[in-house]
Design an enzyme around this catalytic site. Structure first.
Site, PDB file in Angstrom:
ATOM      1  N   VAL A  14       0.842  -1.201   0.000  1.00  0.00           N
ATOM      2  CA  VAL A  14       0.000   0.000   0.000  1.00  0.00           C
ATOM      3  C   VAL A  14       0.878   1.253   0.000  1.00  0.00           C
ATOM      4  CG1 VAL A  14      -0.176   0.434   2.494  1.00  0.00           C
ATOM      5  CG2 VAL A  14      -2.149   0.862   1.005  1.00  0.00           C
ATOM      6  N   SER A  15       2.149   1.082   0.331  1.00  0.00           N
ATOM      7  CA  SER A  15       3.046   2.222   0.533  1.00  0.00           C
ATOM      8  C   SER A  15       3.918   2.471  -0.693  1.00  0.00           C
ATOM      9  CB  SER A  15       3.927   1.936   1.760  1.00  0.00           C
ATOM     10  OG  SER A  15       5.150   2.623   1.706  1.00  0.00           O
TER      11      SER A  15
END
EC number: 2.5.1.18
Lengths: 228, 274
Positions: A14-15
């Site tokens: 997600v990063s």
């Protein structure tokens, strides 16, 4: 030659900054005398456990990050492209299933970590390049297929990623990150002279190289070292 | 050679990372073809205006920063040392009077910014090296007004903290937060030429080839400098993309800062091999 220094890379797909750090470490694992250990973990759990807020929750930071990631994407040669609704992708849909899936792939992979590397990369491509979903089972199996896993391997991962064993494994890796003092990702832990040194973010590589006794050749080392 | 690019450096002496950014920019202002404008500002105002919590308020960040600052202190060769009571120093006593003082010095300084640079550095030394107080009686009026104006301007840039460097490139401001974007900044400031040296260590008697690669085809002349003195100059046509210069049988005397420039581009810097 002295023995390889171990480097643990804690990350979550997600990063976006994790993707940058991941690609750099994958390039440098064959340049530096290091042993890279991929540690897929859950950023949401780290944020909660360290009482931190995602930077994107602060409007000025969100604006800054959008420009910062665009320039870094070009400079690092990682094809980052924000999703059409970043807040929904990051904070609402999130990455819990995706990181359980990566954990399941890693648990099964017997020899090396090529599959976990490829699956992670395909998931990043989906969310941070193609604006595709990474939460549905079909999304996960498609990423695994693109990563080159066989049908049997995909089936095994799909059947195991929601089991208690895999959920606990992801929790435990996330706790390891917290125990090291993590408050965000990527978190790179270099084991130097028996002591762990933590580096948060994808902007500490020059310093890290210095501490490792290695040379930083920029984000694309194979180009820097090419014969002219 | 094209005109200098302007870099605005926003900083507050209460911020240790600002000290690193400040010292690096002071070193690079004579290496890169840039004009650095010092912009003393108020970190507390930026935090408040942008709704950001100080990183020190998150326990794990606070622990991490202690180690991170120590390593950078060694690596950047800036003599940083924690105050005995960081919480009191940073959050209770703060830097409002100090930054007003710096602003007042800057206002009075007519020629260049040597004084404001020195005063800033001395204030950093006091708080972040010698564990001394920096809260002084403020001559408020005009200095306070200027300080307020300056941090309001900074919020216009949507600052998220300090140090904040604003590079004016092709008429547009590009912001760089923190002291860990210099490589990217250098890349953004560099335009036309990519400089390459060999990646492996250099030994005495080696031949070293410096290679410059033009990205555009607009150059006519390419020159090499060592420690600011011209050492080689070639007329080059727009079609020559790669131009090489070889230093034969190098000795210790060949050590130095090498740069190149073309008539289409500003001076670039070559990182010397260690």
């Amino acid at each position: 030659m002295s023995s390889k220094k171990v480097i643990e890379l804690f990350y979550d797909v997600v990063s976006p900054y994790s993707w940058l750090g991941f690609e750099i470490m994958c390039r440098y694992r064959t340049v530096w005398n290091v042993e890279l250990k991929l540690r897929p973990a859950f950023l949401g759990g780290v944020m909660q456990g360290s009482d931190n807020r995602p930077p994107g929750m602060v409007p000025n930071k969100m604006v800054y990050m959008s420009n910062d990631l665009q320039r870094l994407s070009k400079y690092f040669e990682v094809p980052l492209s924000p999703p059409s609704n970043p807040a929904e992708a990051m904070f609402i849909k999130g990455s819990l299933s995706a990181m359980r899936f990566v954990t399941a792939v890693q648990k099964r992979e017997k020899d090396g970590d090529k599959q976990v590397e490829q699956v992670s990369r395909e998931l990043w491509r989906r969310i941070w390049n193609q604006d595709k979903d990474i939460t549905e089972p079909a999304s996960l199996s498609e990423a695994a297929k693109k990563a080159g896993l066989s049908d049997d391997e995909i089936k095994a991962a799909m059947e195991s990623y929601n089991t208690k064993e895999i959920k606990d494994k992801l929790k435990s890796t996330t706790q390891d990150a917290l125990d090291y003092g993590s408050f965000g990702f990527p978190m790179i832990v270099c084991h130097i002279d028996g002591k762990p040194e933590m580096y948060f973010g994808s902007d500490r590589f020059e310093l890290m190289a210095h501490r490792l006794g290695e040379k930083w050749l920029g984000p694309v080392p194979h180009k820097a070292a090419a014969k002219l | 050679m094209s005109s200098k690019k302007v870099i605005e450096l926003f900083y507050d002496v209460v911020s240790p990372y600002s000290w690193f950014g400040f010292e690096l920019m002071c070193r690079y202002r004579t290496v890169w073809n840039v004009e650095v404008k010092l912009r003393p500002a108020l970190l507390g105002g930026v935090m408040q205006g942008s709704g950001i919590r100080s990183p020190g308020m998150v326990p794990d960040k606070s622990v991490y920063m202690t180690h991170d600052l120590q390593r950078f202190s060694n690596h950047f060769e800036v003599p940083l040392s924690f105050p005995s009571d960081p919480t009191e120093t940073i959050y209770k006593k703060g830097s409002l009077s100090a930054m007003r003082f710096v602003t007042a010095v800057q206002k009075r300084e007519k020629d260049g910014d040597k004084q404001v640079e020195q005063v800033s550095r001395e204030l950093w030394r006091r708080i972040w090296s010698q564990d001394k107080d920096i809260t002084e009686p403020a001559s408020l009026s005009e200095a306070a007004k200027k300080a307020a104006q300056r941090w309001m301007h900074l919020l216009d840039y949507k600052s998220i903290g300090l140090p904040m460097m604003v590079c004016h490139i092709d008429g547009k401001p590009e912001m760089y937060f923190g002291s860990d974007r210099f490589e990217l900044m250098a890349h953004s400031l560099d335009g036309d030429i990519i400089l390459k040296t060999q990646a492996s260590p250099v030994f005495t008697d080696d031949d070293v080839t410096l290679c410059y690669q033009h990205q555009s085809g607009k150059h006519k002349q390419t020159s090499f400098f060592k420690n600011r003195a011209l050492i080689d100059s070639n007329s080059s046509s727009g079609s020559d993309r790669v131009i090489k210069m070889t230093l034969k049988n190098v000795t210790r005397e060949d050590e130095g800062f090498y740069r190149c420039a073309s008539d289409s581009c500003r001076v670039q810097r070559v990182r010397p091999d260690r």
